[in-house]
Scaffold this active site. Structure first.
Site, short mmCIF file in Angstrom:
data_model
loop_
_atom_site.label_atom_id
_atom_site.label_comp_id
_atom_site.label_asym_id
_atom_site.label_seq_id
_atom_site.Cartn_x
_atom_site.Cartn_y
_atom_site.Cartn_z
N ASP A 63 0.81 -1.21 0.00
CA ASP A 63 0.00 0.00 0.00
C ASP A 63 0.85 1.27 0.00
OD1 ASP A 63 -2.37 -1.31 -0.15
OD2 ASP A 63 -3.12 -0.70 1.82
N GLY A 64 2.00 1.24 0.66
CA GLY A 64 2.86 2.42 0.69
C GLY A 64 3.31 2.83 -0.70
N ASN A 85 -5.63 8.16 2.15
CA ASN A 85 -6.09 7.46 3.35
C ASN A 85 -6.52 8.40 4.47
OD1 ASN A 85 -5.81 4.91 2.34
ND2 ASN A 85 -3.89 4.45 3.39
N GLU A 86 -5.58 9.22 4.93
CA GLU A 86 -5.92 10.08 6.06
C GLU A 86 -4.93 11.24 6.20
OE1 GLU A 86 -4.90 6.58 7.41
OE2 GLU A 86 -3.02 7.50 6.83
N ASP A 145 -4.01 14.94 22.08
CA ASP A 145 -2.68 14.86 21.47
C ASP A 145 -2.72 15.04 19.96
OD1 ASP A 145 -1.48 14.52 23.88
OD2 ASP A 145 -1.19 12.35 23.70
N TYR A 156 -4.90 4.00 10.41
CA TYR A 156 -4.65 4.59 11.72
C TYR A 156 -5.94 4.79 12.52
CZ TYR A 156 0.12 5.61 10.17
OH TYR A 156 1.40 5.51 9.74
N SER A 157 -6.99 5.24 11.85
CA SER A 157 -8.26 5.47 12.54
C SER A 157 -8.79 4.19 13.17
CB SER A 157 -9.29 6.06 11.57
OG SER A 157 -10.55 6.18 12.18
N SER A 183 -7.10 1.62 14.17
CA SER A 183 -6.27 1.21 15.30
C SER A 183 -6.63 1.96 16.57
CB SER A 183 -4.78 1.41 14.98
OG SER A 183 -4.46 2.78 14.92
N ALA A 187 -6.00 10.42 22.07
CA ALA A 187 -5.80 10.70 23.50
C ALA A 187 -6.54 11.96 23.94
CB ALA A 187 -4.31 10.81 23.82
#
Length: 270
Positions: free
Chosen positions: A69-70, A138-139, A167, A180-181, A183, A202
């Protein structure tokens, strides 16, 4: 659709990806296309471009990304929606962007040149700050630049203002919802939805994860912060500088040879 100019992009420092790329290059040249690469990558009879900006100047018809994907995300960013990306996943890679693995390369190239494919468009977003834009498939992640303080984020959504100490913040597209979302507890969204996920990092007061229609989002952080686009590119932002997140004017385009189901669930092992 004709493929006169095809660029091949590979995973960095992967001999396996390079070997597969040479096979793909030979197949494409046999079909009558010109093959291009970006320095330092050089393949069999390829035209080597000095940098990725030349992809747009050369007006590519197709970009083939070989890796995970990268690699596909880099290819999408470089071609900027001006041509479709066909992603091939090599052994040891995971992800949702690839259409095939290396076992079916010959069949896939034959199907592409027989026009047995479709172009699949996916929404992108971008972060704009101080007239500089960072596009993402993605984000977009905004995080504090210093570990010593917890910043206050001011978020404006459709004339509604939210203030929260946390954070960081992730704004994810549907295709990025398994990254990431996810996770951090975010939901999985169908790739064809036109919506965004806003996921706090956080949060002091346990600010909830939000799913919103694609709309312009304005963010201001009271401390110096960093913007990360697809985990690959970053931009430093001064305190209280306005960051705007909005839909990118050009969608990402993927060349597909088969219909896709709920690929996010397959990636997660379901």
């Amino acid at each position: 659709m004709e493929f006169k100019k095809v660029c091949i992009v590979t995973r960095y420092s992967s001999m396996l990806a390079r070997d597969i790329a040479n096979i793909v290059a030979d197949l494409i040249i046999d079909k009558g296309s010109d093959v291009y690469t970006i320095a330092p990558l050089s393949l069999n009879s390829s035209h080597v471009l000095s940098n990725e900006d030349m992809l747009k100047e050369e007006k590519m018809d197709l970009v083939i990304a070989i890796g995970g994907d990268g690699t596909a995300l880099r290819a999408v960013r470089w071609i900027d929606g001006l041509a479709p990306v066909f992603s091939i996943r090599i052994k040891g890679s995971r992800g949702v962007l690839a259409d095939i693995n290396t076992d079916t390369i010959h069949e896939a190239i034959d199907m592409i040149y027989a026009n047995k494919f479709y172009v699949d468009e996916r929404m992108r977003i971008h972060a704009i700050s101080n007239e500089e834009s960072q596009p993402a498939l993605n984000e977009i992640m905004i995080s504090k630049a210093s570990t010593l303080v917890t910043p206050t984020y001011n978020i404006e959504l459709d004339d509604y203002s939210i203030k929260e100490k946390m954070d960081g913040l992730i704004i994810s597209t549907p295709i990025g919802s398994s990254g990431y979302s996810y996770s951090l507890g975010g939901p999985i969204m169908h790739e064809q939805l036109n919506a965004l996920i806003i996921t706090p990092i956080a949060s002091i007061n346990r600010f909830p994860i939000l799913i919103v229609p694609e709309l312009d989002i304005k963010i201001k952080v009271n401390e110096e912060s960093m913007i990360f686009a697809d985990g690959q590119y970053n931009l430093k932002v001064d305190s209280n500088e306005i960051i705007r997140i909005k839909r990118h004017p050009r969608n990402a385009k993927f060349l597909r040879i088969r219909k896709r189901g709920l690929t996010h669930l397959a990636k997660l092992g379901y």
